[in-house]
Structures are given as structure tokens and as C-alpha cells.
Design an enzyme around this catalytic site. Sequence first.
Site, short mmCIF file in Angstrom:
data_model
loop_
_atom_site.label_atom_id
_atom_site.label_comp_id
_atom_site.label_asym_id
_atom_site.label_seq_id
_atom_site.Cartn_x
_atom_site.Cartn_y
_atom_site.Cartn_z
N CYS A 18 -4.22 0.87 -2.33
CA CYS A 18 -4.12 -0.41 -1.63
C CYS A 18 -2.99 -1.24 -2.24
CB CYS A 18 -5.42 -1.19 -1.74
SG CYS A 18 -6.71 -0.66 -0.60
N GLU A 44 -3.09 -4.16 -3.33
CA GLU A 44 -3.53 -4.92 -4.49
C GLU A 44 -3.43 -4.10 -5.78
OE1 GLU A 44 -4.97 -4.62 -1.60
OE2 GLU A 44 -5.78 -6.53 -0.90
N CYS A 103 -9.93 -5.76 0.78
CA CYS A 103 -11.14 -4.96 0.90
C CYS A 103 -12.04 -5.23 -0.31
CB CYS A 103 -10.80 -3.47 1.00
SG CYS A 103 -10.20 -2.74 -0.54
N CYS A 161 -10.80 -4.12 -3.70
CA CYS A 161 -9.66 -4.91 -4.20
C CYS A 161 -10.08 -6.31 -4.60
CB CYS A 161 -8.54 -4.91 -3.17
SG CYS A 161 -7.77 -3.28 -3.11
N ASN A 187 0.83 -1.20 0.00
CA ASN A 187 0.00 0.00 0.00
C ASN A 187 0.87 1.26 0.00
OD1 ASN A 187 0.65 -0.77 2.67
ND2 ASN A 187 -1.16 0.21 3.54
N VAL A 188 0.36 2.27 -0.66
CA VAL A 188 1.06 3.55 -0.81
C VAL A 188 0.05 4.65 -0.50
CG1 VAL A 188 2.35 5.05 -2.38
CG2 VAL A 188 2.55 2.56 -2.60
N GLU A 189 0.17 5.23 0.69
CA GLU A 189 -0.80 6.22 1.14
C GLU A 189 -0.45 7.63 0.66
OE1 GLU A 189 -1.19 5.47 5.37
OE2 GLU A 189 -2.33 3.64 4.96
N1 THU Z 1 -5.32 -1.74 2.55
C1 THU Z 1 -4.75 -2.47 1.54
O1 THU Z 1 -3.66 -2.15 1.08
N2 THU Z 1 -5.44 -3.51 1.03
C2 THU Z 1 -6.63 -3.95 1.52
O2 THU Z 1 -7.21 -4.85 0.93
C3 THU Z 1 -7.18 -3.38 2.75
C4 THU Z 1 -6.61 -2.06 3.14
C5 THU Z 1 -4.61 -0.57 3.07
C6 THU Z 1 -5.24 0.74 2.70
C7 THU Z 1 -4.67 1.65 3.77
O3 THU Z 1 -3.40 2.13 3.32
C8 THU Z 1 -4.48 0.75 4.97
O4 THU Z 1 -4.56 -0.59 4.47
C9 THU Z 1 -5.51 0.95 6.06
O5 THU Z 1 -6.79 0.83 5.58
#
Ligand code: THU
Length: 137
Positions: free
Chosen positions: A60, A62, A93, A96, A49-51
Site C-alpha cells: 500500500c 502508506e 485501509c 494502514c 502503492n507498489v503492486e
Molecule cells: N491501497 C493503498 O495503497 N492504500 C490503502 O489504504 C488502500 C488500498 C492500494 C492497494 C492496492 O494496490 C490498490 O490500492 C487496490 O486495493
Amino acid sequence: MPAPLTDKAWQQLHATAVEAMGRAYAPYSSFPVGVAGYADDGRLLSGCNVENASYAVGLCAECGLISDLVRTGGGHLVAVWCVDGRGETLMPCGRCRQLLWEHGGAQCRIQTPEGERSLAQILPQAFGADDLRKGAP
Ligand code: THU
């Protein structure tokens, strides 16, 4: 990559997902995620994940996985494993699951806290490209 995957292949997937999780950029949630997958030709792919300071724009893990798949030659996913910051199996999620469906399809295997499942099992009655073809006026 022949199905079913061997234990060794699954272990490689898990190790790759954990490695990817270690590279996550998650300063806002402090919730790093890593994911790894095999393409149908055996390519090993991964993502984290890259916020973003604009929270809703965050990606996310994925998303990175699918980008890796397409960038390195396409094909489709046959197996996926997603992990949290402790390396424990994490369920993707809803959004994804849809991404994985597009590039993995019903038969793609995925590890869940309850064991190995298919994407059809974790996204029942999924909407996909077939529906666009069938439902077009
Ligand atoms: N996140 C993912 O990378 N994949 C998922 O399927 C669930 C959530 C990440 C998004 C965010 O950066 C962090 O988890 C918290 O929600």
C-alpha cells in the site's frame, strides 16, 4: 511542523500526494494511490502503492510513506493525506491505519472525506505499543 497546519501546508501535502500517486505501480488493480505526510520536524514525506504479480505481496502507499519517514531520519508523523487516482481524499485501509498509528499516534491529523480528523477518530480504541507494555505477563 506546528499544529494546526496552515491551509498552505495542507495544500502542499495534497499536491505531494497527487504527485506520488502519479508514480504508483498498480498494473493489477488500476487503482493508483498516493499519500503524503509531514514529520514532526517538518520533513515532507510521500509514498505510492507498489503492486506485485503475487497479488497479496503488493504494498500500500502508506507502506512507502512509513519507509520514507524511517529512512530519512525517523520521528513521527503529524499530518497525512491519502488520495486516489482522481486526487480525491481516500481513507487508508485498516492495516494502514495501524501503520499510521505506530508512527503518528493518536494526535496525528488526517484528511478524510468529512474533513480533518485525528488518527484516534479514525482508529478508535487502537491497539498499540502501550498495550504491549501494559499487558505483558
Ligand atoms: N491501497 C493503498 O495503497 N492504500 C490503502 O489504504 C488502500 C488500498 C492500494 C492497494 C492496492 O494496490 C490498490 O490500492 C487496490 O486495493
